[in-house]
Design an enzyme around this catalytic site. Structure first.
Site, short mmCIF file in Angstrom:
data_model
loop_
_atom_site.label_atom_id
_atom_site.label_comp_id
_atom_site.label_asym_id
_atom_site.label_seq_id
_atom_site.Cartn_x
_atom_site.Cartn_y
_atom_site.Cartn_z
N GLN A 146 11.14 -27.37 -8.40
CA GLN A 146 11.12 -27.72 -9.86
C GLN A 146 12.25 -28.88 -10.44
O GLN A 146 12.30 -28.74 -11.57
CB GLN A 146 11.21 -26.35 -10.38
CG GLN A 146 10.14 -25.37 -10.35
CD GLN A 146 8.80 -25.65 -11.14
OE1 GLN A 146 8.77 -26.74 -11.79
NE2 GLN A 146 7.95 -24.98 -10.78
N CYS A 184 2.24 -18.79 -8.32
CA CYS A 184 2.07 -18.27 -7.20
C CYS A 184 1.74 -16.81 -6.81
O CYS A 184 1.33 -16.40 -6.14
CB CYS A 184 3.18 -18.92 -6.25
SG CYS A 184 3.19 -20.65 -6.39
#
Length: 399
Positions: free
Chosen positions: A180, A341
């Protein structure tokens, strides 16, 4: 109207990246291990991608290892390093709010006898470098830290972590999950004492199913896949040439546009935060309050800028996150109730618990995430819909 606000989960592929991948799929489709022209054309795409990525990290192209994405990169970094160094020690240090692709491999390593220390974050989302120093021991072989938390956007000082690790013992391997962070911040592994760095292409307008692991030269690490000996034996299997080509271009474009996109996303965050703060029962995690006392407008703005530019974690009192997510979806607004996820396995977020989020908001939190394509109009629409939906959903939940 549609508003796609789930860019921390995945991003729309960039048009230039898609065009390049299509060309590779249709024209330069050879196997890069083949010794004929088509194979050499494919191999050139891999070489170019390595060079493009290496330029963004100021490293050598040979230090880039292509994988199927962030999960494989993290697994290889952790398991490969632990197995390669276990004669020297069996101790690993990480934080208590890592992504599942870090803590699940660590659970596996614990089953093999490794000892793992989990450092807890402070209420502001930061992990203490001093706590790391205290946790280091003579048998520590690996330290793994997430640069930007995927759920709440907390940013760690990886350079300070890297310095602490190498000051204690230069042979300890320092791994950073930058999935990220890469493309949002400048990362230079050698300056920051990073030995291993994980990146996923689909977080930066590249293809799904492709990513890379930066492996600093001379770092001891074992491969997880064996077979044809591709990528110098470190990751066997015919390379995903279109994906690799797309990853290289996406990486170059993301880093080229970085400052412009950062500025864009922070402006969106400020606007959205102001609108959310005007609604009842809304908490901006890590940006709203300290020790139960609300921040002023300027302090909130400063706190927003200490978090990642593209991630906002927001609690909505009295509304279950899954209910709100689907109510927004019906109005064409796409968000996440946590890490995408893990979205098929609903559970209370370990990240939210780790930063001390109030019990009633643990299952009432939604993540909004932006990118270069996100518009103010999308946020205006979202705020209008939230203003209408929240009272209705709260009335329904009290029945």
């Amino acid at each position: 109207m549609e508003a796609y606000l789930d860019n921390a989960a995945t991003t729309r592929i960039d048009g230039e990246v898609l065009a390049l991948m299509n060309r590779v799929y249709q024209e330069d489709f050879g196997n890069p291990s083949s010794r004929h022209k088509k194979g050499m054309e494919a191999e050139r795409h891999i070489k170019t991608a390595k060079e493009r990525i290496a330029a963004t990290l100021k490293c050598k192209p040979e230090e880039i290892l292509f994988t199927s994405g962030g999960t494989e990169s993290n697994n290889m970094a952790l398991i490969g390093t632990a197995l390669a160094n276990r004669r020297r020690g069996m101790h690993i240090i990480t934080t208590s709010f890592e992504h599942a692709s870090v803590y699940q491999p660590l659970f596996f390593l614990e089953e093999l006898g490794f000892r793992v220390t989990y450092l807890a974050p402070a209420p502001d989302g930061s992990v203490s470098v001093e706590a790391l120093r205290e946790a280091l021991s003579p048998d520590t072989v690996l330290v793994s830290v997430m640069a930007v938390n995927n759920e709440v956007g907390a940013v760690q000082d990886v350079a300070a972590f890297g310095a602490a690790v190498k000051d204690y013992h230069p042979e300890i391997v320092f791994h950073v999950d930058a999935i990220q962070a890469y493309g949002k911040y400048r990362i230079y592994p050698k300056r920051q004492n990073i030995d291993l760095l994980s990146v996923s292409a689909h977080k930066l307008h590249g293809p799904k199913g492709c990513g890379f692991l930066y492996v600093r030269e001379k770092t001891k690490i074992k491969p997880l896949l064996y077979g044809g000996g591709q990528q110098k034996g470190m990751r066997s299997g015919t390379e995903n040439v279109p994906g690799i080509a797309g990853t290289g271009l996406a990486a170059a474009l993301a880093c080229e546009r970085m400052e412009e996109v950062q500025k864009h996303c922070y402006a969106l965050k400020e606007y959205f935060a102001q609108g959310l703060s005007a609604l009842d029962g809304v908490t901006l995690h890590l940006a709203d309050q300290r020790n139960g006392e609300a921040f002023g407008e300027e302090e909130q703005k400063e706190r927003l800028h200490r978090l990642a530019p593209h991630i906002m974690s927001v609690g909505f009192a009295g509304v279950r996150s899954e209910v709100l997510l689907h109510a927004l979806e019906e109005r064409g607004i796409y968000v996440s109730s946590g890490s995408a996820c893990s979205s098929n396995h609903p559970a209370v977020s370990g990240t939210l618990k780790a930063i001390g989020v109030e019990k009633e908001l643990l299952d009432a939190t939604v993540r909004f995430s932006f990118c270069k394509d996100t518009t103010k109009e999308e946020l205006e629409y979202t705020l209008t819909v939230l203003k209408e939906l929240l009272p209705q959903l709260r009335r329904f939940s009290r029945r």
